[in-house]
Design an enzyme around this catalytic site. Structure first.
Site, short mmCIF file in Angstrom:
data_model
loop_
_atom_site.label_atom_id
_atom_site.label_comp_id
_atom_site.label_asym_id
_atom_site.label_seq_id
_atom_site.Cartn_x
_atom_site.Cartn_y
_atom_site.Cartn_z
N GLY A 136 0.83 -1.19 0.00
CA GLY A 136 0.00 0.00 0.00
C GLY A 136 0.86 1.24 0.00
N GLN A 158 3.14 9.99 1.15
CA GLN A 158 4.42 9.28 1.25
C GLN A 158 5.35 9.62 0.09
OE1 GLN A 158 2.44 5.28 2.11
NE2 GLN A 158 4.35 5.13 3.23
N CYS A 209 5.94 -0.15 7.55
CA CYS A 209 5.63 1.05 6.76
C CYS A 209 6.81 1.39 5.87
CB CYS A 209 5.33 2.22 7.70
SG CYS A 209 4.92 3.73 6.81
N LEU A 210 6.53 1.68 4.60
CA LEU A 210 7.59 2.05 3.66
C LEU A 210 8.29 3.34 4.10
CD1 LEU A 210 5.86 1.31 0.22
CD2 LEU A 210 7.51 -0.12 1.43
N HIS A 216 -4.13 1.63 7.82
CA HIS A 216 -2.76 2.17 7.78
C HIS A 216 -2.65 3.30 6.74
CE1 HIS A 216 1.77 1.58 7.87
NE2 HIS A 216 1.60 2.30 6.78
N GLU A 217 -3.13 3.04 5.52
CA GLU A 217 -2.98 4.03 4.45
C GLU A 217 -3.83 5.28 4.73
OE1 GLU A 217 -0.50 3.64 2.73
OE2 GLU A 217 -0.22 1.50 3.02
N HIS A 267 -2.20 7.72 6.99
CA HIS A 267 -1.22 8.61 6.34
C HIS A 267 -1.89 9.90 5.85
CE1 HIS A 267 2.59 6.48 6.33
NE2 HIS A 267 2.06 5.39 5.82
#
Ligand code: ZN
Length: 173
Positions: free
Chosen positions: A54, A59, A97-98, A139-140, A143
């Site tokens: 995702g 991000q 998380c990226l 999660h997304e 952000h």
């Protein structure tokens, strides 16, 4: 399909990392137009290049309410996503998380959620998800509110995450 090293490095170079102030900002409503489609194409390339499941627009430094994600490998795009229902039942599990170099920590999430938004054709979409899939969406969407897993971790979890982060080079390097 395996990701080439050069593709992976190019993707990671574009992902904002923890400490970047843009990750703490709230994103603005998005409108489906050519610019948004181009942004989504870029997000998909970066998510896949970094082998994530995702990615949210902030991000990569764009404060628009749009996310891309894979559910059972199937690609999904959601514009202006909202969690319109969440179960009272919660689960704690590891979540990475990226924007934290893919490091993971324990995060408590609703076990089930309903998420509504639009797709790239401007069509209303409803997702009813549980478990890992519900976790990815929560999660997304976090952000888009300037919230990350480190903000949801326990005090010890946060300390541990920061310690590991200081020892980790960015995965693309
Ligand atoms: Zn993330």
């Amino acid at each position: 399909m395996p990701v080439e090293d050069s593709e992976r490095a190019a993707a990671w170079a574009q992902i904002r990392q923890f400490g970047d102030p843009v990750l703490k900002e709230k994103s603005h409503q998005a409108q489906v137009d050519e610019d948004l489609r181009a942004l989504v194409d870029r997000m998909i390339r970066i998510m896949d290049g970094a082998e994530g499941v995702g990615l949210a627009a902030p991000q990569i430094g764009v404060l628009r309410r749009v996310i891309v994600f894979r559910l059972d490998k199937e690609l999904n795009v959601l514009v202006n996503p909202e969690i319109t229902w969440r179960s009272e039942e919660t689960v704690r599990d590891d979540e990475g998380c990226l924007s934290l170099a893919s490091l993971a920590t324990q995060v408590e999430r609703a076990e089930k959620v309903r998420v509504e938004g639009e797709d790239l054709d401007g069509k209303h979409r409803v997702y009813e998800l549980k478990g890992l899939k519900a976790r990815i969406l929560q999660h997304e969407i976090d952000h888009l509110e300037g919230m990350m897993i480190i903000d949801r971790a326990s005090r010890e979890g946060r300390k541990d995450l920061l310690a590991r982060l200081s020892r980790t080079k960015q995965p693309g390097e």
